[in-house]
Scaffold this motif. Structure first.
Motif, PDB file in Angstrom:
ATOM      1  N   ALA A  92       0.836  -1.205   0.000  1.00 22.88           N
ATOM      2  CA  ALA A  92       0.000   0.000   0.000  1.00 22.88           C
ATOM      3  C   ALA A  92       0.868   1.252   0.000  1.00 22.88           C
ATOM      4  O   ALA A  92       1.946   1.276   0.592  1.00 22.88           O
ATOM      5  N   TRP A  93       0.365   2.267  -0.687  1.00 24.01           N
ATOM      6  CA  TRP A  93       0.960   3.605  -0.629  1.00 24.01           C
ATOM      7  C   TRP A  93       0.267   4.384   0.468  1.00 24.01           C
ATOM      8  O   TRP A  93      -0.897   4.143   0.773  1.00 24.01           O
ATOM      9  N   GLY A  94       0.971   5.338   1.032  1.00 22.63           N
ATOM     10  CA  GLY A  94       0.372   6.230   2.014  1.00 22.63           C
ATOM     11  C   GLY A  94       1.128   7.537   2.055  1.00 22.63           C
ATOM     12  O   GLY A  94       2.152   7.702   1.395  1.00 22.63           O
ATOM     13  N   HIS A  95       0.610   8.454   2.840  1.00 20.85           N
ATOM     14  CA  HIS A  95       1.291   9.745   2.989  1.00 20.85           C
ATOM     15  C   HIS A  95       0.932  10.366   4.340  1.00 20.85           C
ATOM     16  O   HIS A  95      -0.057  10.002   4.962  1.00 20.85           O
ATOM     17  N   PHE A  96       1.805  11.256   4.762  1.00 23.05           N
ATOM     18  CA  PHE A  96       1.550  12.115   5.908  1.00 23.05           C
ATOM     19  C   PHE A  96       1.514  13.523   5.348  1.00 23.05           C
ATOM     20  O   PHE A  96       2.527  14.029   4.843  1.00 23.05           O
ATOM     21  N   ARG A  97       0.360  14.135   5.407  1.00 22.61           N
ATOM     22  CA  ARG A  97       0.118  15.421   4.747  1.00 22.61           C
ATOM     23  C   ARG A  97       1.060  16.524   5.224  1.00 22.61           C
ATOM     24  O   ARG A  97       1.699  17.183   4.409  1.00 22.61           O
ATOM     25  N   ARG A  98       1.121  16.746   6.515  1.00 22.44           N
ATOM     26  CA  ARG A  98       1.845  17.923   7.017  1.00 22.44           C
ATOM     27  C   ARG A  98       3.315  17.940   6.593  1.00 22.44           C
ATOM     28  O   ARG A  98       3.758  18.947   6.064  1.00 22.44           O
ATOM     29  N   PRO A  99       4.105  16.878   6.785  1.00 20.47           N
ATOM     30  CA  PRO A  99       5.490  17.000   6.323  1.00 20.47           C
ATOM     31  C   PRO A  99       5.670  16.639   4.842  1.00 20.47           C
ATOM     32  O   PRO A  99       6.781  16.672   4.342  1.00 20.47           O
ATOM     33  N   GLY A 100       4.579  16.276   4.163  1.00 22.47           N
ATOM     34  CA  GLY A 100       4.683  15.925   2.753  1.00 22.47           C
ATOM     35  C   GLY A 100       5.449  14.642   2.518  1.00 22.47           C
ATOM     36  O   GLY A 100       6.228  14.530   1.570  1.00 22.47           O
ATOM     37  N   ILE A 101       5.205  13.654   3.357  1.00 19.85           N
ATOM     38  CA  ILE A 101       5.904  12.372   3.236  1.00 19.85           C
ATOM     39  C   ILE A 101       5.045  11.387   2.448  1.00 19.85           C
ATOM     40  O   ILE A 101       3.858  11.231   2.719  1.00 19.85           O
ATOM     41  N   VAL A 102       5.666  10.733   1.473  1.00 19.20           N
ATOM     42  CA  VAL A 102       5.033   9.641   0.734  1.00 19.20           C
ATOM     43  C   VAL A 102       5.757   8.363   1.150  1.00 19.20           C
ATOM     44  O   VAL A 102       6.982   8.312   1.167  1.00 19.20           O
ATOM     45  N   TRP A 103       4.975   7.365   1.511  1.00 21.15           N
ATOM     46  CA  TRP A 103       5.564   6.128   2.013  1.00 21.15           C
ATOM     47  C   TRP A 103       4.898   4.908   1.414  1.00 21.15           C
ATOM     48  O   TRP A 103       3.837   4.985   0.790  1.00 21.15           O
ATOM     49  N   VAL A 104       5.537   3.769   1.636  1.00 20.64           N
ATOM     50  CA  VAL A 104       4.969   2.475   1.281  1.00 20.64           C
ATOM     51  C   VAL A 104       4.925   1.646   2.562  1.00 20.64           C
ATOM     52  O   VAL A 104       5.803   1.756   3.422  1.00 20.64           O
ATOM     53  N   GLY A 105       3.839   0.876   2.697  1.00 24.21           N
ATOM     54  CA  GLY A 105       3.661   0.053   3.894  1.00 24.21           C
ATOM     55  C   GLY A 105       2.632  -1.024   3.625  1.00 24.21           C
ATOM     56  O   GLY A 105       2.422  -1.412   2.473  1.00 24.21           O
ATOM     57  N   GLY A 106       1.973  -1.479   4.667  1.00 25.01           N
ATOM     58  CA  GLY A 106       0.995  -2.547   4.531  1.00 25.01           C
ATOM     59  C   GLY A 106      -0.430  -2.031   4.593  1.00 25.01           C
ATOM     60  O   GLY A 106      -0.720  -1.078   5.318  1.00 25.01           O
ATOM     61  N   GLN A 107      -1.306  -2.697   3.848  1.00 27.79           N
ATOM     62  CA  GLN A 107      -2.735  -2.340   3.890  1.00 27.79           C
ATOM     63  C   GLN A 107      -3.342  -2.664   5.248  1.00 27.79           C
ATOM     64  O   GLN A 107      -4.201  -1.950   5.733  1.00 27.79           O
ATOM     65  N   ALA A 108      -2.902  -3.766   5.818  1.00 26.67           N
ATOM     66  CA  ALA A 108      -3.440  -4.215   7.100  1.00 26.67           C
ATOM     67  C   ALA A 108      -2.351  -4.120   8.162  1.00 26.67           C
ATOM     68  O   ALA A 108      -1.165  -4.251   7.847  1.00 26.67           O
ATOM     69  N   PRO A 109      -2.725  -3.892   9.414  1.00 25.72           N
ATOM     70  CA  PRO A 109      -1.719  -3.881  10.482  1.00 25.72           C
ATOM     71  C   PRO A 109      -0.974  -5.216  10.525  1.00 25.72           C
ATOM     72  O   PRO A 109      -1.567  -6.271  10.313  1.00 25.72           O
ATOM     73  N   ASP A 110       0.313  -5.157  10.780  1.00 23.29           N
ATOM     74  CA  ASP A 110       1.127  -6.366  10.867  1.00 23.29           C
ATOM     75  C   ASP A 110       1.327  -6.707  12.338  1.00 23.29           C
ATOM     76  O   ASP A 110       2.009  -5.982  13.065  1.00 23.29           O
ATOM     77  N   ALA A 111       0.724  -7.810  12.760  1.00 19.41           N
ATOM     78  CA  ALA A 111       0.745  -8.184  14.177  1.00 19.41           C
ATOM     79  C   ALA A 111       2.165  -8.427  14.684  1.00 19.41           C
ATOM     80  O   ALA A 111       2.522  -7.996  15.786  1.00 19.41           O
TER      81      ALA A 111
END
Length: 171
Positions: free
Chosen positions: A74-93
């Protein structure tokens, strides 16, 4: 010195993450993270004194990490610092358990800063001009891990430089 605990991807995965960073940079702009800086932060410790850093190095060299796999899909972002990241769609236990275990131990060292929420991700861009990842290729990577690094971060004019001070035992 400024320290954090991280999973560092093996070279082949780092190259694949770098290709995703290239695609994200072409679409979103901003500052692309260098391949050698790509990692998953499990615990940001902030400024730590030399004596405590030495204790953490000793601890890290005795620490065994339960092997696991993390799916980055999954792609994601944090708006305020303008960060684009890649991670998991579901939480990883398993990563959640590792994160908790590490912070339990770090608090015994007198370190504070456990975040209220843990969002595993690999930062690919900083200061992105656009945060729309809808046209980017869908990530589908599996990160097998069995070691953890204690990393020193030194801030420079053009970003941060990371140096591993210690690595956990290989599981």
């Amino acid at each position: 010195m400024r320290l954090f605990l991280a999973l560092v991807p093996p070279l082949d995965l780092r190259e694949r993450l770098g290709a995703l960073a290239d695609a994200a940079h072409a679409r979103c702009g901003g500052r692309r993270m260098p391949d050698e800086s790509l990692h998953l932060t499990l615990a940001f410790l902030g400024e730590v004194g030399d004596e405590q850093a030495s204790e953490l190095v000793d601890w890290m060299c005795r620490l065994a990490v339960t092997p696991g796999e993390w799916r980055l899909d999954a792609w994601g972002h944090f708006r305020r610092p303008g960060i684009v990241w890649v991670g998991g769609q579901a939480p990883d236990a398993a990563l959640g358990v590792l994160h908790k275990r590490l912070w339990d131990a770090l608090e015994e060292f007198g370190l504070a800063g456990r975040p209220a929420h843990f969002m595993p991700h690999v930062t690919l861009l900083r200061r992105a001009k656009r945060l729309d990842a809808s046209r980017l290729p869908a990530p589908d990577l599996v990160w097998g891990y069995n070691q953890l690094d204690l990393v020193q971060s030194t801030i420079h004019d053009r970003g941060s430089r990371y140096v591993s001070l210690a690595r956990s035992l290989e599981s």
